[in-house]
Design a protein around this motif. Structure first.
Motif, PDB file in Angstrom:
ATOM      1  N   GLY A   1      46.112  20.785 -36.200  1.00 19.11           N
ATOM      2  CA  GLY A   1      46.572  20.839 -34.814  1.00 19.11           C
ATOM      3  C   GLY A   1      46.287  19.579 -34.018  1.00 19.11           C
ATOM      4  N   ASP A   2      46.713  19.593 -32.772  1.00 19.67           N
ATOM      5  CA  ASP A   2      46.560  18.444 -31.881  1.00 19.67           C
ATOM      6  C   ASP A   2      45.129  18.246 -31.407  1.00 19.67           C
ATOM      7  OD1 ASP A   2      49.202  17.722 -32.088  1.00 19.67           O
ATOM      8  OD2 ASP A   2      49.825  18.963 -30.392  1.00 19.67           O
ATOM      9  N   ASP A   3      44.239  19.196 -31.712  1.00 15.75           N
ATOM     10  CA  ASP A   3      42.840  19.026 -31.313  1.00 15.75           C
ATOM     11  C   ASP A   3      42.125  18.010 -32.209  1.00 15.75           C
ATOM     12  OD1 ASP A   3      43.128  20.821 -33.413  1.00 15.75           O
ATOM     13  OD2 ASP A   3      41.282  21.903 -32.930  1.00 15.75           O
ATOM     14  N   VAL A   4      42.784  17.535 -33.250  1.00 17.20           N
ATOM     15  CA  VAL A   4      42.225  16.506 -34.120  1.00 17.20           C
ATOM     16  C   VAL A   4      42.778  15.157 -33.670  1.00 17.20           C
ATOM     17  CG1 VAL A   4      42.158  15.602 -36.472  1.00 17.20           C
ATOM     18  CG2 VAL A   4      41.977  18.057 -36.075  1.00 17.20           C
ATOM     19  N   THR A   5      41.875  14.201 -33.435  1.00 23.10           N
ATOM     20  CA  THR A   5      42.267  12.847 -33.049  1.00 23.10           C
ATOM     21  C   THR A   5      41.729  11.870 -34.090  1.00 23.10           C
ATOM     22  OG1 THR A   5      40.265  12.411 -31.758  1.00 23.10           O
ATOM     23  CG2 THR A   5      42.112  13.480 -30.609  1.00 23.10           C
ATOM     24  N   LYS A   6      42.065  10.597 -33.931  1.00 26.13           N
ATOM     25  CA  LYS A   6      41.545   9.578 -34.841  1.00 26.13           C
ATOM     26  C   LYS A   6      40.028   9.464 -34.740  1.00 26.13           C
ATOM     27  CE  LYS A   6      45.511   6.439 -34.794  1.00 26.13           C
ATOM     28  NZ  LYS A   6      45.917   5.062 -34.487  1.00 26.13           N
ATOM     29  N   ASP A   7      39.467   9.872 -33.591  1.00 23.38           N
ATOM     30  CA  ASP A   7      38.025   9.773 -33.380  1.00 23.38           C
ATOM     31  C   ASP A   7      37.268  11.013 -33.834  1.00 23.38           C
ATOM     32  OD1 ASP A   7      38.266   7.215 -32.315  1.00 23.38           O
ATOM     33  OD2 ASP A   7      38.615   7.982 -30.298  1.00 23.38           O
TER      34      ASP A   7
ATOM     35  N   GLU B   1      51.687   6.443 -36.484  1.00 22.47           N
ATOM     36  CA  GLU B   1      52.690   7.094 -37.328  1.00 22.47           C
ATOM     37  C   GLU B   1      52.045   7.733 -38.559  1.00 22.47           C
ATOM     38  OE1 GLU B   1      53.104   3.636 -36.563  1.00 22.47           O
ATOM     39  OE2 GLU B   1      54.190   4.182 -34.751  1.00 22.47           O
ATOM     40  N   GLU B   2      51.139   6.981 -39.199  1.00 22.45           N
ATOM     41  CA  GLU B   2      50.450   7.529 -40.369  1.00 22.45           C
ATOM     42  C   GLU B   2      49.591   8.722 -39.983  1.00 22.45           C
ATOM     43  OE1 GLU B   2      48.436   3.984 -41.481  1.00 22.45           O
ATOM     44  OE2 GLU B   2      49.879   3.496 -43.043  1.00 22.45           O
ATOM     45  N   PHE B   3      48.968   8.638 -38.822  1.00 27.12           N
ATOM     46  CA  PHE B   3      48.114   9.729 -38.363  1.00 27.12           C
ATOM     47  C   PHE B   3      48.945  10.985 -38.088  1.00 27.12           C
ATOM     48  CE2 PHE B   3      45.711  11.883 -34.895  1.00 27.12           C
ATOM     49  CZ  PHE B   3      44.666  12.326 -35.686  1.00 27.12           C
ATOM     50  N   ALA B   4      50.087  10.808 -37.462  1.00 25.39           N
ATOM     51  CA  ALA B   4      50.975  11.943 -37.192  1.00 25.39           C
ATOM     52  C   ALA B   4      51.463  12.560 -38.504  1.00 25.39           C
ATOM     53  CB  ALA B   4      52.155  11.497 -36.333  1.00 25.39           C
ATOM     54  N   ALA B   5      51.789  11.716 -39.472  1.00 26.96           N
ATOM     55  CA  ALA B   5      52.232  12.217 -40.779  1.00 26.96           C
ATOM     56  C   ALA B   5      51.094  12.961 -41.477  1.00 26.96           C
ATOM     57  CB  ALA B   5      52.726  11.057 -41.643  1.00 26.96           C
ATOM     58  N   PHE B   6      49.890  12.435 -41.370  1.00 25.85           N
ATOM     59  CA  PHE B   6      48.716  13.095 -41.966  1.00 25.85           C
ATOM     60  C   PHE B   6      48.511  14.473 -41.358  1.00 25.85           C
ATOM     61  CE2 PHE B   6      44.162  14.010 -41.362  1.00 25.85           C
ATOM     62  CZ  PHE B   6      43.773  14.174 -42.691  1.00 25.85           C
ATOM     63  N   LYS B   7      48.582  14.549 -40.040  1.00 24.60           N
ATOM     64  CA  LYS B   7      48.388  15.836 -39.363  1.00 24.60           C
ATOM     65  C   LYS B   7      49.481  16.825 -39.751  1.00 24.60           C
ATOM     66  CE  LYS B   7      47.651  15.606 -34.968  1.00 24.60           C
ATOM     67  NZ  LYS B   7      47.357  15.369 -33.563  1.00 24.60           N
ATOM     68  N   ALA B   8      50.709  16.353 -39.845  1.00 31.23           N
ATOM     69  CA  ALA B   8      51.812  17.239 -40.230  1.00 31.23           C
ATOM     70  C   ALA B   8      51.648  17.703 -41.676  1.00 31.23           C
ATOM     71  CB  ALA B   8      53.145  16.521 -40.050  1.00 31.23           C
TER      72      ALA B   8
END
Length: 172
Positions: free
Chosen positions: A120-126, A108-115
């Motif tokens: 874009g979706d090409d960024v992951t936690k890794d 959830e925090e990661f999705a909020a950070f990306k937003a």
């Protein structure tokens, strides 16, 4: 005849004793404060990212390899003399969150950070932090270019409307 003692001798002795006491008090004061000053300097360097990763590991009471492993890095990724920020840029986003903020990065925090960062979706936690910074700059540049193109289109549309109105007014 009695010998007279000069008060100058006792006065100069008092001056020497006073100066010695002042020097001792100043030396003790400097000694007492110097440790706090150097600690504050090191803390400020660490806060700005100017300190070395070796210093950060020492402050955590860990060996350098153990400190790096905690954040998914190896001694190939970082040398003891490398600055904290240089090493942090080599961490994945998930490890950077643990390092910088001391939290686990939830979905959830990661999705909020990306937003929030409009990444874009090409960024992951890794994804490595420096790659994210580069992608962020790319996204921001593209966004600015789109906004500028839209402004130019609006300006051109406004100019053509004004030209048409000028032509109609001249014809009347």
């Amino acid at each position: 005849m009695a010998r007279r003692y000069s008060s100058n001798a006792s006065g100069s002795m008092m001056t020497v004793i006073s100066v010695a006491i002042i020097v001792v008090v100043l030396a003790l004061g400097i000694f007492a404060v110097s440790g706090k000053i150097s600690t504050n300097i090191n803390v400020n360097k660490a806060a700005k990212g100017d300190s070395s990763i070796g210093y950060a590991a020492d402050q955590a009471g860990m060996e350098l390899e153990d400190y790096l492993a905690q954040y998914g890095l190896t001694s190939d990724d970082a040398k003891a003399k490398d600055s904290v920020m240089d090493v942090a840029n080599k961490m994945t986003l998930e490890n950077f969150a643990k390092f910088a903020w001391g939290v686990e990065l939830t979905d959830e925090e990661f999705a909020a950070f990306k937003a929030d960062q409009e990444i874009g979706d090409d960024v992951t936690k890794d994804t490595k932090d420096e790659e994210v910074r580069n992608k962020f700059n790319t996204y921001q540049s593209a966004k600015k270019a789109e906004e500028e193109a839209a402004k130019n289109a609006e300006s051109e549309a406004g100019a053509s409307v004004n030209a048409e109105l000028d032509t109609e007014a001249a014809a009347e």
